[in-house]
Write an enzyme that holds these catalytic residues in place. Sequence first.
Site, PDB file in Angstrom:
ATOM      1  N   ASP A  12       2.703   1.024  13.497  1.00 30.80           N
ATOM      2  CA  ASP A  12       1.938  -0.237  13.416  1.00 30.80           C
ATOM      3  C   ASP A  12       2.858  -1.452  13.290  1.00 30.80           C
ATOM      4  OD1 ASP A  12      -0.500   1.090  13.510  1.00 30.80           O
ATOM      5  OD2 ASP A  12      -0.802   1.069  11.328  1.00 30.80           O
ATOM      6  N   ARG A  93       2.340  -3.726  -3.829  1.00 33.23           N
ATOM      7  CA  ARG A  93       1.976  -4.772  -2.860  1.00 33.23           C
ATOM      8  C   ARG A  93       2.264  -6.196  -3.331  1.00 33.23           C
ATOM      9  NH1 ARG A  93       2.592  -1.506   1.152  1.00 33.23           N
ATOM     10  NH2 ARG A  93       0.839  -0.141   1.610  1.00 33.23           N
ATOM     11  N   ASP A 122      -5.121  -3.049   0.626  1.00 34.35           N
ATOM     12  CA  ASP A 122      -3.794  -3.652   0.676  1.00 34.35           C
ATOM     13  C   ASP A 122      -3.805  -5.064   1.260  1.00 34.35           C
ATOM     14  OD1 ASP A 122      -2.509  -1.570  -0.597  1.00 34.35           O
ATOM     15  OD2 ASP A 122      -2.274  -0.426   1.247  1.00 34.35           O
ATOM     16  N   SER A 174      -2.034   9.199   6.657  1.00 38.76           N
ATOM     17  CA  SER A 174      -1.489   7.887   6.357  1.00 38.76           C
ATOM     18  C   SER A 174      -0.872   7.983   4.964  1.00 38.76           C
ATOM     19  CB  SER A 174      -2.605   6.850   6.389  1.00 38.76           C
ATOM     20  OG  SER A 174      -2.221   5.723   5.651  1.00 38.76           O
TER      21      SER A 174
HETATM   22  N1  ARG Z   1      -6.147   3.698  -2.166  1.00 35.99           N
HETATM   23  C1  ARG Z   1      -4.896   3.334  -2.744  1.00 35.99           C
HETATM   24  C2  ARG Z   1      -4.880   1.881  -3.102  1.00 35.99           C
HETATM   25  O1  ARG Z   1      -5.707   1.155  -2.628  1.00 35.99           O
HETATM   26  C3  ARG Z   1      -3.724   3.724  -1.881  1.00 35.99           C
HETATM   27  C4  ARG Z   1      -3.585   2.993  -0.613  1.00 35.99           C
HETATM   28  C5  ARG Z   1      -2.499   3.562   0.175  1.00 35.99           C
HETATM   29  N2  ARG Z   1      -2.174   2.704   1.293  1.00 35.99           N
HETATM   30  C6  ARG Z   1      -1.851   3.158   2.487  1.00 35.99           C
HETATM   31  N3  ARG Z   1      -1.556   2.276   3.370  1.00 35.99           N
HETATM   32  N4  ARG Z   1      -1.841   4.442   2.784  1.00 35.99           N
HETATM   33  O2  ARG Z   1      -4.057   1.440  -3.857  1.00 35.99           O
END
Ligand code: ARG
Length: 412
Positions: A12, A93, A122, A174
Amino acid sequence: MKIVTAYSGGLDTSCMIPWLSENFGGAEIIAFTGDLGQGEDLSAIRQKALNTGAAMAVVEDLREEFIEEYIWPAVMASAVYEGMYPMHTSLGRPLLAKKLVEVALAEGADAVAHGCTGKGNDQVRFEVTFQSLAPHLRIIAPLRTWELTTRESEVEYAVERGIPVPVTLEKPYSIDQNIWGCAIECGEMEDLWTEPPEDAWIMTKDPSHAPKGSVELIIGFDQGIPVSLDGRPMSGVKLLEYLNDLGGTFGVGRIDMVENRVVGLKSREVYEAPAATLIHMAHTELERITLDRVTFNYKRKVSQDFANLIYDGLWFSPLREALQAFVEESQRTVTGEVRIRVSAGSARITGRRSPFSLYDEGLATYSAGDTFDRTTADGFLKLYGLPYKTVAQIRRSAGQPEFARRKNGAAK
Ligand code: ARG
């Protein structure tokens, strides 16, 4: 135009480099990659960004800052989302977004970009941070608008531009990993009833293949922060690496949950967090002996709010600052050691000690040497039970049933 974009080296964000340039009038692209302990070859990732057309590629080791400024506050706060998720991604993040802003300001960029999808959390964390720290920067989220909506179209786009696409049969997951844990989504786990396949796990071994027997470890804390292992002072990076390794070997820290996302949907998440599991466990145990009852219980409510705001992308908010101040104050006496026995798939507390321990063996003992004055319990209970005695009396004299039973279906 100059755009600073978050870059992981994956498909991506690799496609994003030429895409941003093509769609924003030949914009100059700066790729930023932060080392949060994801265990990847970052110099190769940097080179890939340059090969893919970035005018500049910045890689920064953020591990210490991540631990000191984000993970430790979360530990002190006992911040675990919906009672299960230690939030390695949610904590990472805001730091990445902050660094992106710093690079953007230093390089005089016009915009910042990220590779988050439109249905995840995110994007929220990145964009709230961008707005808090640099409201003048334009925010670009290509994945929400671009035409590369299928993996096939993305691969085709990448191949046309000479972007290396992994040829191996890539796992259909992912993944987001850093030093505080790992998230694995997608593939067959989208069916809630399907057990995560063994090849999905990255940091932990199957507990049934764990070494025989058990090991004991002692985590030491200073004012709520983990500072030592088995009595030896240790840096945060070393400590987390060690605990991830040890816990992972024993299959400790596997989490399979369905969580509520900010954007309204529920998602199945599989996490691995060996170090986070052990540290939260030990930290809470130390609080059990060093915090008085009302502070301990009040703090549990704060923990939930603190966890929610981290998850919800509100790290850079006044509420986080205020709650963190409360939390830090509460940790003044959370100093001491906790002993944990780790064996296949499990971790069990076996001891705790602190110079600030409020546990008084003389008061607690049922053996000789008891210093607790039993006779005071009599008066205490007369007053403690008084409100309920009064309620019952009033209900009785008003002809009401005394105390309710189950409304539906209870046996007579
Ligand atoms: N669900 C978790 C969160 O919102 C993990 C997200 C993981 N992100 C990813 N791009 N795989 O913090």
